[in-house]
Design an enzyme around this catalytic site. Structure first.
Site, PDB file in Angstrom:
ATOM      1  N   GLY A  36       0.743  -1.179  -0.069  1.00 50.73           N
ATOM      2  CA  GLY A  36       0.005   0.040   0.097  1.00 50.73           C
ATOM      3  C   GLY A  36       0.731   1.122   0.095  1.00 50.73           C
ATOM      4  O   GLY A  36       0.334   2.414  -0.044  1.00 50.73           O
ATOM      5  N   CYS A 245     -27.730 -10.319 -15.526  1.00 45.76           N
ATOM      6  CA  CYS A 245     -27.142  -9.894 -16.880  1.00 45.76           C
ATOM      7  C   CYS A 245     -28.135 -10.414 -17.729  1.00 45.76           C
ATOM      8  O   CYS A 245     -28.450 -11.568 -17.731  1.00 45.76           O
ATOM      9  CB  CYS A 245     -25.866 -10.383 -16.712  1.00 45.76           C
ATOM     10  N   CYS A 248     -25.863 -13.371 -19.817  1.00 41.80           N
ATOM     11  CA  CYS A 248     -25.444 -14.691 -19.194  1.00 41.80           C
ATOM     12  C   CYS A 248     -26.460 -15.090 -18.044  1.00 41.80           C
ATOM     13  O   CYS A 248     -26.223 -15.994 -17.617  1.00 41.80           O
ATOM     14  CB  CYS A 248     -24.197 -14.665 -18.854  1.00 41.80           C
ATOM     15  N   CYS A 270     -22.985  -7.947 -18.125  1.00 37.76           N
ATOM     16  CA  CYS A 270     -21.782  -7.919 -17.244  1.00 37.76           C
ATOM     17  C   CYS A 270     -20.882  -7.000 -18.023  1.00 37.76           C
ATOM     18  O   CYS A 270     -20.504  -6.887 -19.274  1.00 37.76           O
ATOM     19  CB  CYS A 270     -21.401  -9.178 -17.309  1.00 37.76           C
ATOM     20  N   CYS A 276     -18.601 -13.101 -18.950  1.00 36.19           N
ATOM     21  CA  CYS A 276     -20.061 -13.275 -19.552  1.00 36.19           C
ATOM     22  C   CYS A 276     -19.960 -14.132 -20.730  1.00 36.19           C
ATOM     23  O   CYS A 276     -20.724 -15.252 -20.632  1.00 36.19           O
ATOM     24  CB  CYS A 276     -20.464 -11.863 -19.805  1.00 36.19           C
TER      25      CYS A 276
END
Lengths: 284, 249, 272
Positions: A36, A245, A248, A270, A276
């Site tokens: 970080g 979605c 899919c 998606c 997807c």
């Protein structure tokens, strides 16, 4: 998977010279050692303007091996301009194999998304970062923000979230949602939707972040604790959609709104095109 | 209770001079060789023409003026305390708990309601706000300050009204030593009576009072002794018995 | 009656602190002692060195010579070394010093804009120190914010308004709320009523007096205004050309000044 036939000559492998790559790799080692923490690096000019992923590209160039398979996504899609250009770039200057399949890739460069399929061990995810400093919005001085990081003066991060709730009734930050990495550094996860924040936590792959304009890089190593900042009475939450979605049928993915005609028609699909696609193929 | 024969306050050879740097360092001697003693339950009244240094003496006892020479001592059960050489911060406690002062004029604090001006000495001691308010209101009522004025800042009050706020503020905390600088100056007869009562009550609970009163009637009714101050030397003489009263010394 | 205990614990002490920018500019070899629960006024004209002294005492500027010692009530943390939990302000690390300023001390700037975050709401301004201390409950932070707005006589319904929409006096009160919300042990104030209209000043002074008493604050107050000093301070230090010319009880300094300069200063004040 495809291997480009037309590798450009006259360039070093993956465009950057070896000294530069070494310098960046040293920076990356430091970044991995201090999860970080923003490490400065000597950024190079890339044959692309700032804002198009030059930071991510320099990192990718430095970690890419000749046998690696590269995937590039922009907002989750493999076929958008930015993704196509960067993929083509590395095909030409490195001659590496490329893919759109998340599972097959060794290195994935991304803008604004984390693939839906969890990273596996050994995979590298390289993020393009516009503004690496999460404290900047409240403290413009770089000198001061570095000191704030050093001294863990992070009260101001909650000031921003407080302000969100005061204005909108909830934490309205939906992307670039600040996280605390390994209980120490507050970090900007790049403008990914907060939907992706949980994927940062205890991921199996290594995540690298590169900011070209500001010449900073940082990392979230595998199996690192990553917490999204929040309040006890306003806990961190990810976005939800009412419908699955429309391609899919997935209910657990990040959906993009797609305008389908001029009469207000729209659909939610998606954002991760590969995910997807693979679901559609599975069903078929 | 400490016996009346043992003084609570004793002043010896007190000397006060002002050096005026703006006037080429001119020295203004206002008091020299002043002696006095004051016992608990006793009221000693300073007399003499104005400008003689009566207020100056009170201000030295209250720490507002520095002492040029001599000693000011308070006698406690467990030892004495010399006021002349105290560090400044010691006065915070001393003024809060031991030495009270009713000045001639109320130093108005903008915007603070009269009742809160009166409560302040108690609040400084940590007395609960509600208790302090009750006691302040009781005193203001006794002093006949109209109730509609209690919640107003005293800045716009008449002289007499301000004086009553000041008296209430001075008496509320029941200091063991009270310095009174003409507390009855601008009061009508009825309110003068109340102040006289308050002084008698303070004496009854054992407070030592040192005051300045120009009103002879009031002076005669409250003073156990008079201490006349004379020009340039302050009081060379120890207190003489006041008219019509037995001196206690 | 027993002899009262007149001693008060020392909270902050400066020993021979100096910071000179040029001859007579800055401050030179100054001793200061602030006791718990005391308001110490530092008065003087512009350029007398009072603001420099405030910076040295408050950890914002390192002195060229001398020490600033802070004695917190309870010994805390690994940096608390030395006798009786003394903290040598410029010997401890910057991290500890900044933490001290942020958590245990408070600073009220003359210009509220220097002490406020103008980009976020009043509530966020008041809540910041709480959040820095680890408070993570939004509703509680907000409730404390509203409470403090009422304490400093701001309309608590304006908690979500930006400080820019407030008047100067309101901004100053907001800054005070933001500073005092964590009940700091020690507060530094630099001309807190400086830029305000007279009517607004009175209100602020009264409010400060009340807060000082209610919270038992220890305060070091820098002002050029003797009336402000009289109303707020228990003790005064008079500064001139980088040195302390006189120090003592506030009414002693103002009613019976000893030093020629103090006499001049006091006699130059207009009293209506």
């Amino acid at each position: 998977m495809s291997r480009s036939a037309a590798t450009a000559s006259g360039y070093n492998f993956a465009y950057l010279d070896e000294q530069t790559k070494r310098m960046i790799r040293r920076g990356l080692l430091k970044a991995v050692a201090i999860p970080g923490y923003q490490v400065p690096f000597g950024g190079r000019e890339m044959p692309m303007p700032y804002g198009w992923g030059t930071g991510g590209m320099q990192l990718t160039a430095s970690v890419l091996g000749q046998d690696d398979v590269l995937k590039v996504i922009d907002q989750g899609a493999d076929d958008t301009t930015n993704a196509v250009s960067i993929r083509a770039f590395f095909e030409r200057v490195a001659g590496v194999a490329t893919t759109t399949a998340t599972a097959e890739a060794d290195v994935i460069q991304t803008r604004h998304r984390i693939p839906e399929q969890p990273l596996r061990r050994g995979q590298l995810l390289v993020f393009q970062v516009p503004i690496p400093e999460p404290l900047r919005f409240i403290e413009p001085s770089e000198e001061e923000t570095r000191l704030m990081h050093a001294l863990e003066e992070y009260g101001v991060m909650h000031v921003k979230l407080y302000e969100d709730i005061a204005r909108h009734g909830h934490i309205a930050t939906t992307y670039a949602y600040p996280v605390k990495v390994d209980g120490r550094y507050v970090t900007d996860p790049s403008p990914i939707p907060k939907f992706d924040n949980p994927k940062l936590h205890m991921a199996e792959g290594l995540m690298l972040f590169g900011a070209g304009r500001e010449k900073r890089l940082y990392a979230i190593p595998p199996y690192t604790r990553v917490e999204s900042l929040d309040f006890e009475d306003h806990p961190f939450e990810v976005q939800q959609w009412e419908a699955p979605c429309e391609i899919c049928g997935a209910r657990d993915t990040f959906l993009d709104e797609v305008i389908t005609d001029d009469r207000g028609g729209r659909m939610f699909v998606c954002s991760d095109t590969d995910y997807c696609q693979s679901r559609v193929e599975e069903v078929a | 209770m400490t016996s009346l024969t043992q003084p609570f306050l004793s002043v010896d050879a007190l000397h006060k001079a002002f050096v005026l740097h703006g006037q080429d360092g001119m020295t203004l001697e206002v008091m020299r060789d002043l002696h006095l003693t004051l016992s608990p339950g006793e009221c000693l009244v300073l007399s003499g023409p104005s400008g003689i240094g009566k207020s100056t003496l009170l201000k030295m006892l209250h720490g507002s003026y520095r002492v040029t020479g001599g000693t000011l001592r308070l006698h406690f059960e467990d030892g004495e305390l010399s006021l002349g050489d105290l560090p400044a911060h010691a006065w915070h406690t001393l003024r809060r708990d031991v030495i009270g002062y009713v000045s001639q004029f109320l130093r108005v604090i903008p915007r603070v309601p009269a009742v809160e001006v009166v409560m302040e000495p108690l609040l400084a001691r940590g007395v609960d706000t509600a208790d302090a308010r009750v006691r302040a209101e009781t005193l203001l009522a006794r002093l006949n300050l109209p109730e509609r004025l209690w919640r107003l800042p005293p800045g716009t009050f008449s002289g007499g009204e301000q004086q009553r706020v000041n008296i209430a503020r001075g008496f509320i905390a029941e200091h063991p030593l009270l310095l009174l600088d003409e507390p009855t100056a601008s009061l009508d007869a009825a309110n003068r009576e109340v102040v006289i009562e308050l002084i008698h009550e303070a004496k009854a609970r054992g407070a030592a009072l040192l005051g300045i009163f120009h009103d002879e009637e009031v002076r005669d009714r409250v003073a156990d002794r008079l201490l006349p101050l004379t020009p340039h030397m302050g009081a060379a003489l120890e207190a003489a018995p006041s008219a019509g009263k037995e001196g206690v010394s | 009656m027993k002899r009262p205990d007149l001693n008060r614990a020392t909270l902050l002490e400066a020993r021979g602190v100096s910071r000179l920018y040029g001859p007579g500019k800055g401050c030179e070899s100054i001793d200061v002692r602030l006791h718990r629960g005391e308001v110490l006024g530092i008065v003087g004209e512009s350029g007398s060195g009072k603001s420099t002294l405030l910076r040295l005492l408050s950890g914002m500027e390192r002195p060229d010579a001398g020490q600033v010692i802070y004695r917190p009530a309870v010994a805390q943390g690994r940096d608390t070394v030395g006798r009786e939990g003394e903290l040598d302000l410029y010997a401890i690390g910057e991290a500890r010093r900044r933490a001290l300023l942020r958590m245990e001390w408070g600073l009220v700037h003359q210009n509220p804009r220097d002490g406020l975050r103008l980009g976020v709401s009043a509530g966020a301004n008041i809540g910041e120190r709480l959040m820095a201390l680890g408070e993570r409950h939004y509703s509680q932070i907000r409730a404390v914010g509203q409470d403090w707005m009422s304490r400093v006589e701001l309309d608590s319904r304006r908690i979500d308004d930006a400080p820019q929409t407030f008047s100067g006096g309101m901004q100053q009160r907001l800054q005070i709320a933001r500073t005092l919300v964590t009940r700091p042990n020690l507060v530094f104030m630099d001309e807190p009523t400086g830029g305000l209209d007279v009517s607004v000043q009175a209100r602020l002074l009264d409010m400060l007096r009340t807060l000082v008493r209610e919270l038992g604050l220890s305060v070091i107050l820098v002002t050029h205004d003797l009336a402000v000093a009289r109303l707020l301070s228990h003790r005064l230090m008079v500064m001139r050309r980088g040195q302390v010319v006189e120090a003592g009880l506030t009414d002693q300094i103002l009613d019976d000044p000893q030093h020629a300069y103090t006499q001049l200063l006091v006699s130059s004040v207009l009293t209506p």
